[in-house]
Motif scaffolding. Structure first.
Motif, PDB file in Angstrom:
ATOM      1  N   GLN A 179       1.108  -2.142  10.167  1.00 54.60           N
ATOM      2  CA  GLN A 179       1.485  -2.903  11.357  1.00 54.60           C
ATOM      3  C   GLN A 179       0.242  -3.515  11.988  1.00 54.60           C
ATOM      4  O   GLN A 179      -0.779  -2.857  12.115  1.00 54.60           O
ATOM      5  CB  GLN A 179       2.158  -1.993  12.372  1.00 54.60           C
TER       6      GLN A 179
ATOM      7  N   THR B 176       4.430  -7.647   6.888  1.00 56.73           N
ATOM      8  CA  THR B 176       3.232  -7.700   7.722  1.00 56.73           C
ATOM      9  C   THR B 176       2.122  -8.385   6.934  1.00 56.73           C
ATOM     10  O   THR B 176       2.094  -8.291   5.701  1.00 56.73           O
ATOM     11  CB  THR B 176       2.762  -6.291   8.114  1.00 56.73           C
TER      12      THR B 176
ATOM     13  N   CYS C 232       7.059  -7.196   1.428  1.00 60.90           N
ATOM     14  CA  CYS C 232       6.460  -6.771   2.690  1.00 60.90           C
ATOM     15  C   CYS C 232       6.436  -7.934   3.665  1.00 60.90           C
ATOM     16  O   CYS C 232       6.418  -9.096   3.260  1.00 60.90           O
ATOM     17  CB  CYS C 232       5.026  -6.303   2.459  1.00 60.90           C
TER      18      CYS C 232
ATOM     19  N   ASP D 262       4.823  -1.643   4.849  1.00 55.75           N
ATOM     20  CA  ASP D 262       4.990  -2.318   6.134  1.00 55.75           C
ATOM     21  C   ASP D 262       4.712  -1.367   7.284  1.00 55.75           C
ATOM     22  O   ASP D 262       4.077  -1.729   8.267  1.00 55.75           O
ATOM     23  CB  ASP D 262       6.426  -2.840   6.273  1.00 55.75           C
ATOM     24  N   TYR D 263       5.205  -0.143   7.138  1.00 56.00           N
ATOM     25  CA  TYR D 263       5.055   0.799   8.233  1.00 56.00           C
ATOM     26  C   TYR D 263       3.585   1.092   8.514  1.00 56.00           C
ATOM     27  O   TYR D 263       3.170   1.197   9.662  1.00 56.00           O
ATOM     28  CB  TYR D 263       5.794   2.107   7.903  1.00 56.00           C
TER      29      TYR D 263
END
Lengths: 349, 185, 523
Positions: A337, A290, A288, A333-334
């Motif tokens: 954010q 973020t 990942c 990750d999506y």
């Protein structure tokens, strides 16, 4: 002044960082742990590294040539070396040479290059190669050596070479004499026979807080990992989250029952947890990116390591956990954010 | 037996009610598909698709009478947008449509114009000003470059001028691909 | 001023070598008049200015040669007296390297001032609207590089109450020292300008944000403030961290407030102005002078005597380089602006405009050509340094895939193009180039959409009109027909009636005759 030059966008300055430098720092950080492995487990470690790195580089060069890419320039990013090196560190020191080569070539060709090369592989190549070997060759892949601090005998370089290339135990000896279970293996098999932790702890494979020898290998890898954090090659989030969640869950179960669950530090210092946390889970391509995502990603890896080690079919679980979470990384990750500058907290990122 | 039948019947009724309710409650008052297609088309009203304008072409696509590859001013990007909207596969542009021309506007050469008003009648967007026996002029900002005014002009005084890029309308080029991808060429 | 102000901080940022010493040790120098002055009509954000002179006209220094064409626009004034020799396309400083409309002026060497409007010394008793009008007349735009018309920016009516005027003196980009020198040499003007602007926007106090690598400038400002006795102005030194001079970043640093993502600084009660803009406001209000020149830094390893120059707008960049001793070493790139956000000039003859703060001629060692690009390894370093807290890597993937909807989902338009991400990228990906590509593509698509919407409306209007005319024509025809029919009917009826009546009469006569004859026969 040609047209190309003016269409270069700012910034005109660029920083000192480069992919090659990042990979070189990773290799440098691996050195202390590698030396410790060498110290405890003998020449096989170095032979494995040479085999894995060599075949990784050759495989990468061939595929790049076939794909019509710049071979020398791409090899210079050192990523194939890192992949080969990490794979070798995870392999038993006396693994037959062709298995090492197979794992390494699989990692580079199938897992990395077929997906588009560096930056495009969804899975960690080294761990995918390791898992391939583990499920394909369970016998040789679990045939570790006892640390030399226990056996007191060291295999010579020539002996190691012979064993690796001939695939036979040293002359006049059987595999049982040379090889030994890893502390995690031991823990697993003893627990399955309903032995108590206190009994298992009397085994010579036990050190002060982890597996004998293993705990020091772990310490040296830890040192390398801290170096990487200091150099800002990796962020602290994944290793801290992963080791933290592993410690937490292990501690919880240990607190419930001392006799069927080992001391939490055992989980950290008996297998690939430290190496995995600092060098494998942090592979930027498949992890990942973020900040919150990295915490979630690391924590879930730690959790899976504990679950698979305790209830799963394999003694160690770093590779499986990392691969599992590689799959989940884009989704994590999506949904993690960060809030952007000037965006009210609470509104969807 | 009876219980099972009753249960199934009860469930069926329940789900039927839920579905019926949600059909009313969550009804989507979406644009009719022709409107959505029309919104994608470039509105040059040029008729190069073989229809009388963008709206008729949109309706023809919506009813399945026309392919999505017949709009030369829209070019490839319009075709792809239509393919995405309609869930169809992108297809190659029609032969005529494939030759994408630079965007242009019509320009009337003052000295040659005889003030016949034929072009004014042909313009689908009223972008030509003038009156009988008076010099005509194209309002460049309104002209869609459809070229429909060219054929009617008896003295061929209308020319198409490509729209020049200015610093205000300039676009950054797509960044050059990485060196390693160039290296194979 | 007694206790240091507590500073907030912004996310990310970079510590860069500031390279200020090369150019900030010598005073601002004047430039000889060049042979031509080329004044682009677009030197600001907003509508292109409209020329109000014709070729051959004689103009005086300070005379308006192009007027603001709209509310968001700015007029342009002649930087010296002379003759308008051309109005047409000329090379302008723009990353495209394209030509744009310019007014070319041949100086007559007399440098004769036009009649200027009267100074407004009693600005405290003047309506803010009148002061804004003066600023607007003077053609003042943001001199920090953005070039947004100042009169628009200080018009805060209808917005939230403004409590802070923030003067941006951070000058965070390496090499640039024009604001530094200006503060050292014209601190009093800046303090005057602050007073005026503070009055216009109704701000109770003023903060001057300045990076701590400019102690002399900060000291000069403090002493000017002490002289003026204005204790509502505070000079705040902020740590040198690029891009602290970004408007939103500086506001965050000094006030702790984040300007909303799609909002204006006014939303947090702040109006931000560059320090050179403030000095220009003082010039316009207190001296009645329009904006006709600015301070430009000429620096870099490729320049013999780096320094700062007061440059009239329209002066070719090459003249500034010459004044700075010319180039040394090999002929290299010439960058307008700083190394992080500037762009390469395609022609050294392009004029200096209102937005031109620095000419950077780097030696090859200073700004080597960008290293070869490699694939992204998703290391996330870009996100760590992004002062807008974006995910530059995601923006890159979406821009690369030309998915212009997705790229906006990742807040492309919150990107300030500071270049931090591209600077740290280990794969040396020209990230900012991708964002600029995506932004200009999206703008172009918007223009296309607007144009096609307009065409649709006009077409529909035309179709409706034709239908209406047709309907009207038909209606008229029908009316005529109806009228005709009615007329015929009306004309015919009496005849018919007469005929019918006559026929009846005939029939009656006949019947009477027949009856009579029958009777007579029977008798």
């Amino acid at each position: 002044m040609n047209k190309l030059e003016i269409s270069i966008s700012s910034p005109h300055l660029s920083g000192p960082q480069s992919v090659t430098r990042v990979m070189a720092l990773v290799l440098l950080a691996l050195v202390p742990g590698t030396l410790a492995l060498l110290w405890y487990f003998g020449w096989g470690v170095i032979i494995n590294i040479a085999l894995a790195v060599g075949s990784a580089v050759v495989a990468e060069a061939i595929v790049l040539r076939l794909r019509g890419r710049a071979v020398a320039d791409t090899l210079l990013d050192l990523s194939a070396v890192v992949t080969g090196w990490l794979l070798a560190l995870a392999l038993p020191p006396l693994l037959p040479w062709w298995q090492t080569v197979l794992g390494s070539v699989f990692a580079i060709v199938i897992v990395k290059q077929l997906y588009g090369g560096i930056g495009f592989n969804p899975f960690n190549p080294a761990m995918a190669g390791y898992v391939l070997l583990l499920v394909s060759f369970p016998v040789t892949m679990t045939r570790w050596l006892a640390p030399e601090v226990i056996t007191g005998q060291a295999l010579s370089f020539a002996d190691s070479l012979h064993i690796i290339f001939a695939g036979l135990p040293p002359a006049g000896q059987t595999w049982d004499v040379v090889s030994s279970a890893t502390p995690l293996d031991l823990m697993r098999s003893e627990l399955s026979q309903n032995h108590m932790i206190s009994e298992i702890r009397s085994s010579p494979l036990w050190g002060d807080y982890g597996g004998r020898g293993w705990e020091w290998v772990g310490n040296w890898f830890l040192l390398g990992g801290l170096f990487l954090i200091w150099q800002r090659v990796i962020s602290w989030r994944i290793p801290v989250a992963m080791l933290g969640s592993l410690l937490l869950v292990a501690g919880l179960f240990w607190a419930i029952d001392h006799e069927t669950h080992p001391f939490p530090a055992f989980h950290l210092f008996s297998g690939g947890a430290i190496l995995g946390a600092f060098f494998i889970a942090t592979d930027p391509v498949s992890a990942c990116t973020t900040p919150r995502g990295q915490l979630v990603y690391g924590a879930l890896i730690g959790l899976f390591v504990f679950i698979i080690r305790t209830w799963g079919g394999y003694p160690d679980a770093v590779a499986f956990s990392v691969l599992l979470m590689n799959m989940a990384a884009p989704t994590i990750d999506y949904y993690t954010q960060p809030r952007i500058f000037g965006q009210r907290s609470g509104s969807d990122g | 037996m009876i219980t099972a039948i009753l249960t199934i019947a009860g469930l069926a009724t329940l789900f039927g009610l839920v579905l019926g309710y949600s059909a009313i409650r969550f009804r989507v008052e979406g644009d009719p598909i022709a409107d959505q297609i029309d919104a994608i088309l470039p509105q040059t009203q040029c008729g190069q698709c073989g229809f009388g304008g963008c709206r008729p072409y949109a309706e023809a696509i919506a009813s399945g009478e026309a392919e999505i590859n017949r709009c030369p001013p829209g070019g490839e990007s319009t075709m792809i947008a239509l393919a995405e909207l309609l869930g169809r596969d992108p297809i190659a542009l029609d032969d005529e449509a494939a030759a994408e021309k630079p965007k242009s506007v019509a320009y009337i050469v003052d000295a040659e114009c005889i003030g016949c008003t034929l072009c004014i009648q042909a313009c689908p967007v009223d972008a030509i000003m003038g009156a009988a026996k008076q010099l005509h002029a194209v309002i460049a900002s309104e002209c869609t470059g459809c070229e429909l005014c060219l054929p009617p002009c008896p003295v061929e005084c209308i020319h198409m001028h490509p729209i020049e890029t200015t610093p205000q309308t300039w676009r950054w080029p797509y960044p050059a691909p990485p060196a390693r991808e160039v290296a194979n060429g | 001023m007694a206790e240091p102000r507590e500073l907030s901080h912004f996310h990310g940022g970079l510590h860069l070598d500031d390279h200020k010493d090369e150019s900030n040790t010598t005073p601002i120098r004047d430039l000889p008049l060049p042979a031509h002055l080329v004044l682009p009509l677009q030197q600001h954000i907003g509508h292109v200015a409209e020329p109000v002179v014709a070729v051959g006209d004689k103009v005086n220094k300070g005379q308006m040669v192009a007027r603001a064409a709209d509310y968001v626009s700015a007029p342009i004034h002649a930087p010296t007296s002379g003759t308008v020799s051309a109005i047409g396309r000329r090379p302008v400083p723009h990353p495209s390297g394209l030509d744009d409309l310019c007014i070319t002026l041949e100086p007559d060497g007399e440098d004769r001032w036009d009649t200027l409007p009267a100074p407004i010394t009693d600005w405290r008793d003047t309506e803010p609207a009148e002061l804004r009008e003066r600023i607007r007349w003077a053609g003042i735009v943001g001199l920090g590089g953005a070039a947004f018309p100042t009169a628009v920016k200080v018009n805060t009516s209808g917005q939230r109450r403004i409590d802070t005027l923030l003067v941006n003196a951070a000058e965070c980009e390496p090499y640039i020292t024009c604001d530094d020198r200006l503060m050292r040499e014209q601190a009093a003007d800046i303090v005057d300008g602050i007073g005026i602007l503070r009055y216009i926007v109704g701000a109770a106090h003023c903060l001057i944000g300045i990076e701590d690598n400019k102690p002399e400038a900060a000291a000069a400002l403090r002493s000017a403030i002490a002289t003026a006795g204005d204790d509502a102005i505070e000079v705040v030194e902020v740590p040198t961290l690029y891009p602290s001079g970004g408007e939103r970043q500086l506001i965050k640093l000094l006030t702790g407030h984040e300007v909303p993502s799609h909002g204006l600084p006014a939303a947090v009660g702040v109006v931000c102005q560059n320090v050179a803009t403030v000095a220009a406001v003082a010039d316009a209000v207190l001296r009645g002078r329009p904006l006709i020149d600015r301070v430009v830094t000429a620096t870099g390893g490729g320049i013999a005597q780096p320094g700062n120059f007061r440059v009239r707008f329209g002066t070719p960049a090459a003249s500034v380089i010459d004044a700075a001793g010319g180039r040394t070493g090999a002929y290299g790139r010439l960058i307008l602006g700083g190394p992080m956000m500037g762009f390469t000039l395609h022609d050294e003859q392009v004029p200096i405009t209102k937005a031109g703060n620095c000419l950077l001629a780097p030696s090859d060692e200073e700004l080597p050509p960008p290293p070869a690009q490699r694939p992204c390894i998703r290391c996330g370093e870009c996100a760590r340094v992004c002062p807008a807290q974006l995910l530059p890597q995601q923006l890159y993937w979406q821009a690369r895939a030309q998915d212009f909807d997705k790229v906006q989902d990742y807040h492309l338009f919150d990107c300030i193009e500071c270049g931090c991400c591209a600077f740290v990228c280990p794969a040396h990906i020209p990230l900012v180039h991708y964002y600029r590509f995506a932004k200009t593509e999206i703008w172009a698509q918007e223009r296309e959409r607007d144009k096609s919407d307009l065409a649709r409306r006009r077409h529909e209007a035309r179709v409706a009109r034709i239908e209406r005319l047709e309907a009207e024509r038909k209606a008229r025809l029908r009316q005529k027909k109806d009228a005709l029919e009615k007329n015929t009917a009306a004309d015919a009826d009496p005849k018919k009636a007469a005929i019918a009546a006559a026929m009846q009469r005939v029939a009656a006569k006949k019947a009477a005759q027949e009856a009579a004859s029958e009777t007579s026969d029977s008798e």
